[in-house]
Motif scaffolding. Structure first.
Motif, PDB file in Angstrom:
ATOM      1  N   PRO A 410      12.295 -34.069 -35.704  1.00 31.66           N
ATOM      2  CA  PRO A 410      12.283 -34.698 -34.385  1.00 31.66           C
ATOM      3  C   PRO A 410      13.426 -35.696 -34.174  1.00 31.66           C
ATOM      4  O   PRO A 410      13.993 -35.775 -33.080  1.00 31.66           O
ATOM      5  CB  PRO A 410      10.919 -35.408 -34.358  1.00 31.66           C
ATOM      6  CG  PRO A 410      10.067 -34.612 -35.286  1.00 31.66           C
ATOM      7  CD  PRO A 410      10.987 -34.199 -36.382  1.00 31.66           C
ATOM      8  N   VAL A 433       6.394 -34.985 -27.294  1.00 28.69           N
ATOM      9  CA  VAL A 433       7.270 -33.891 -27.728  1.00 28.69           C
ATOM     10  C   VAL A 433       7.562 -34.006 -29.226  1.00 28.69           C
ATOM     11  O   VAL A 433       7.504 -33.018 -29.966  1.00 28.69           O
ATOM     12  CB  VAL A 433       8.595 -33.915 -26.924  1.00 28.69           C
ATOM     13  CG1 VAL A 433       9.608 -32.936 -27.525  1.00 28.69           C
ATOM     14  CG2 VAL A 433       8.340 -33.577 -25.458  1.00 28.69           C
ATOM     15  N   CYS A 434       7.870 -35.225 -29.679  1.00 26.85           N
ATOM     16  CA  CYS A 434       8.259 -35.432 -31.076  1.00 26.85           C
ATOM     17  C   CYS A 434       7.110 -35.230 -32.048  1.00 26.85           C
ATOM     18  O   CYS A 434       7.339 -34.894 -33.218  1.00 26.85           O
ATOM     19  CB  CYS A 434       8.846 -36.835 -31.245  1.00 26.85           C
ATOM     20  SG  CYS A 434      10.434 -37.060 -30.414  1.00 26.85           S
ATOM     21  N   ALA A 437       6.222 -31.001 -31.974  1.00 28.99           N
ATOM     22  CA  ALA A 437       7.164 -30.106 -32.656  1.00 28.99           C
ATOM     23  C   ALA A 437       6.838 -29.919 -34.140  1.00 28.99           C
ATOM     24  O   ALA A 437       6.779 -28.775 -34.624  1.00 28.99           O
ATOM     25  CB  ALA A 437       8.592 -30.612 -32.469  1.00 28.99           C
ATOM     26  N   CYS A 441       5.643 -26.472 -36.189  1.00 31.40           N
ATOM     27  CA  CYS A 441       6.356 -26.020 -37.389  1.00 31.40           C
ATOM     28  C   CYS A 441       5.406 -25.816 -38.563  1.00 31.40           C
ATOM     29  O   CYS A 441       5.592 -24.892 -39.367  1.00 31.40           O
ATOM     30  CB  CYS A 441       7.428 -27.038 -37.773  1.00 31.40           C
ATOM     31  SG  CYS A 441       8.895 -26.945 -36.748  1.00 31.40           S
ATOM     32  N   ASN A 465      12.404 -27.196 -36.281  1.00 26.93           N
ATOM     33  CA  ASN A 465      11.749 -28.417 -35.816  1.00 26.93           C
ATOM     34  C   ASN A 465      12.632 -29.161 -34.809  1.00 26.93           C
ATOM     35  O   ASN A 465      12.171 -29.571 -33.732  1.00 26.93           O
ATOM     36  CB  ASN A 465      11.447 -29.313 -37.022  1.00 26.93           C
ATOM     37  CG  ASN A 465      10.406 -30.376 -36.732  1.00 26.93           C
ATOM     38  OD1 ASN A 465      10.017 -30.595 -35.596  1.00 26.93           O
ATOM     39  ND2 ASN A 465       9.961 -31.051 -37.772  1.00 26.93           N
ATOM     40  N   LEU A 468      12.844 -27.153 -31.513  1.00 23.12           N
ATOM     41  CA  LEU A 468      11.636 -27.301 -30.696  1.00 23.12           C
ATOM     42  C   LEU A 468      11.619 -28.660 -29.986  1.00 23.12           C
ATOM     43  O   LEU A 468      11.244 -28.760 -28.814  1.00 23.12           O
ATOM     44  CB  LEU A 468      10.387 -27.167 -31.574  1.00 23.12           C
ATOM     45  CG  LEU A 468      10.072 -25.758 -32.092  1.00 23.12           C
ATOM     46  CD1 LEU A 468       8.949 -25.798 -33.119  1.00 23.12           C
ATOM     47  CD2 LEU A 468       9.694 -24.831 -30.939  1.00 23.12           C
ATOM     48  N   THR A 469      12.040 -29.703 -30.701  1.00 22.93           N
ATOM     49  CA  THR A 469      12.134 -31.036 -30.088  1.00 22.93           C
ATOM     50  C   THR A 469      13.142 -31.023 -28.953  1.00 22.93           C
ATOM     51  O   THR A 469      12.883 -31.553 -27.860  1.00 22.93           O
ATOM     52  CB  THR A 469      12.530 -32.084 -31.138  1.00 22.93           C
ATOM     53  OG1 THR A 469      11.595 -32.053 -32.222  1.00 22.93           O
ATOM     54  CG2 THR A 469      12.556 -33.476 -30.535  1.00 22.93           C
ATOM     55  N   GLY A 472      11.781 -29.156 -25.977  1.00 22.30           N
ATOM     56  CA  GLY A 472      10.758 -29.976 -25.336  1.00 22.30           C
ATOM     57  C   GLY A 472      11.372 -31.083 -24.493  1.00 22.30           C
ATOM     58  O   GLY A 472      10.920 -31.358 -23.366  1.00 22.30           O
TER      59      GLY A 472
END
Length: 492
Positions: A410, A433-434, A437, A441, A465, A468-469, A472
């Motif tokens: 993140p 969001v953080c 993620a 994972c 990871n 994804l962050t 997001g």
């Protein structure tokens, strides 16, 4: 060699550290503790950062893992080199331009207070877990080789070592650590070189002959070429680059030393020098690992993994080599713990408590607050080391790199979003969001055989990871017209 004599060596080494700390911490204040008054010598910082980057895990786990993975770890190290260069020419200019004391101040500039606090908390979690895992490994070895013979319980051994670290970091912080890390890196590298030379002489081999023996034994393979495996060389190199960006470039412990250098140009010299030195030094550790496994096969030893090097050094080498090993081992221990404790104290005081912004406290009160936090950080170290003692895994380097994928991902996504986009996320949604993620994972990693079949995900989980962050943050953001003005407003 008696445990009492080895213990006296540990005490003598600690007294030397205290002498260095006393000399370097004179007239220290919070600015000295946090960033060394921004007048550290770049060559000292670069050399000392070798010890911080390597730690006891590299000293013991990297040679021990050669029996299982050959020289495959060099794939990750090549990625490290790419990461260091990106730090030097992308991140450091940013940190110096904004004149940051804590690098997470950048997140406040770009995204807002909650983003800033989220980044700081993820660093605290990441460094706390990583540093205590490293500390556990070395304390565990000292416990087996020395302290068990005195009947000292493991938790007391850990407490004593933490008290030692507190004593020489309590006043000077970074100002002291720049010098103690230099001393400790020197001792660690001397131990590496002397042990390597002894093994070569004992087995009556030259360098070329030993490399051929390693090749014949399947110990020296570097590049893994099966794309479906988690050790495929492209995966490992990419993971190494992102791990370095995370565990060095956006890590307050590592960066507070770099930004303590007087100017950007010298700080970049520090980072580029470190990039090339690390390839050479870890290459030597892998070579030593190959020699240790050849020696173990020759002597029919059963020790393996993290236990191999300590067993050979203490039980199968001359007494003077055992002393050198213990000195090198504790030299690997202290840089991985002292810098982490100082960085965690700095991050909590600056980022979470807002110590520098508080007008209701004078400098003396701020210093006392910082010292109390330092003691609480040490207590956290004690509790987590005891947790790792309970887990008792055979190879700590695997655990550390695995955990880094969850905790640093993140942070990497936050910084990447700030640097490479011209958008600003809704600050209140950033923590969600953080935290989501890494959870995603975890399930990707747990069920990867169902999702991907024979394709294996390894250390590149940190990239997933971070991605994804990043995605997001994109979904909760809006464009910003003038990022430079945003930065200037924050600085002023």
């Amino acid at each position: 060699m008696s445990a009492g004599f080895l213990f006296s060596i540990v005490i003598a080494y600690f007294i030397l550290l205290l002498a260095v700390a006393w000399k370097t911490s004179k007239n220290s204040n919070n600015e000295s503790f946090f960033i060394g008054n921004r007048n550290s010598n770049w060559m000292l910082v670069a050399f000392g950062m070798i010890g911080t980057s390597l730690s006891g895990v590299t000293f013991v786990s990297v040679p021990g893992a050669v029996g299982k993975d050959g020289f495959g770890y060099m794939q990750v190290v090549l990625g490290y080199m790419i990461g260091y260069l990106l730090i030097a020419y992308v991140l450091l200019p940013l940190y110096y331009r904004l004149k940051l004391t804590s690098i997470y101040g950048y997140l406040k500039t770009r995204m807002g207070m909650l983003s800033y606090k989220t980044g700081a908390w993820f660093f605290i979690l990441s460094r706390l877990v990583g540093a205590t895992a490293r500390l556990y490994l070395v304390v565990h070895i000292l416990q087996i080789t020395i302290l068990d013979s005195f009947g000292i319980p493991f938790w007391i051994s850990t407490l004593i070592i933490l008290v030692m670290i507190i004593l020489y970091t309590f006043e000077g912080g970074v100002k002291t650590i720049v010098w103690t890390d230099t001393l400790q890196t020197t001792c660690m590298l001397l131990g590496l070189i002397i042990c390597t030379i002894y093994l070569l002489n004992h087995m009556n081999m030259g360098v070329g002959e030993s490399l051929e023996a390693m090749r014949s034994s399947g110990l020296s393979q570097i590049f893994k070429t099966d794309p479906s495996k988690n050790d495929f060389f492209i995966k490992q190199i990419l993971a190494g680059a992102f791990i370095t960006l995370s565990m060095t470039g956006i890590d307050q412990e590592m960066m507070q030393k770099s930004i303590s250098v007087t100017n950007l140009k010298d700080s970049q010299k520090n980072m580029v020098s470190l990039a090339f030195i690390m390839v050479v030094v870890i290459g030597l550790f892998l070579y030593l690992g190959g020699l240790l496994h050849l020696f173990a096969a020759q002597e029919q030893l059963t020790a393996k993994g993290d236990a191999l090097f300590p067993d050979v050094a203490v039980n199968h080498m001359p007494p003077y080599i055992s002393v050198i090993f213990i000195v090198a081992l504790i030299s690997a221990l202290f840089p991985s713990a002292d810098g982490a404790m100082t960085a965690l104290t700095s991050s909590f005081c600056i980022d979470i408590a807002g110590l520098q912004r508080r007008t209701d406290m004078n400098e003396t009160q701020k210093k006392r607050f910082r010292q109390k936090v330092h003691l609480l950080v040490a207590l956290s170290f004690l509790l987590l080391v005891l947790m790792f003692y309970w887990i008792n895994d055979n190879s700590m380097i695997g655990i550390i790199l695995k955990l880094a994928g969850y905790t640093y991902g993140p942070l990497l996504g936050l910084f990447a979003f700030g640097i490479f986009t011209r958008r600003r996320p809704q600050d209140r949604l950033v923590p969600y969001v953080c935290f989501i993620a890494p959870i995603i994972c975890f399930f990707i990693d747990k069920y990867q055989s169902v999702l991907f079949g024979d394709f294996k995900i390894g250390l590149e989980l940190i990239i997933i990871n971070a991605a994804l962050t990043f995605i997001g943050l994109l979904t909760i953001s809006k464009p910003v017209s003038d990022l430079s003005q945003l930065e200037q407003d924050s600085v002023h």
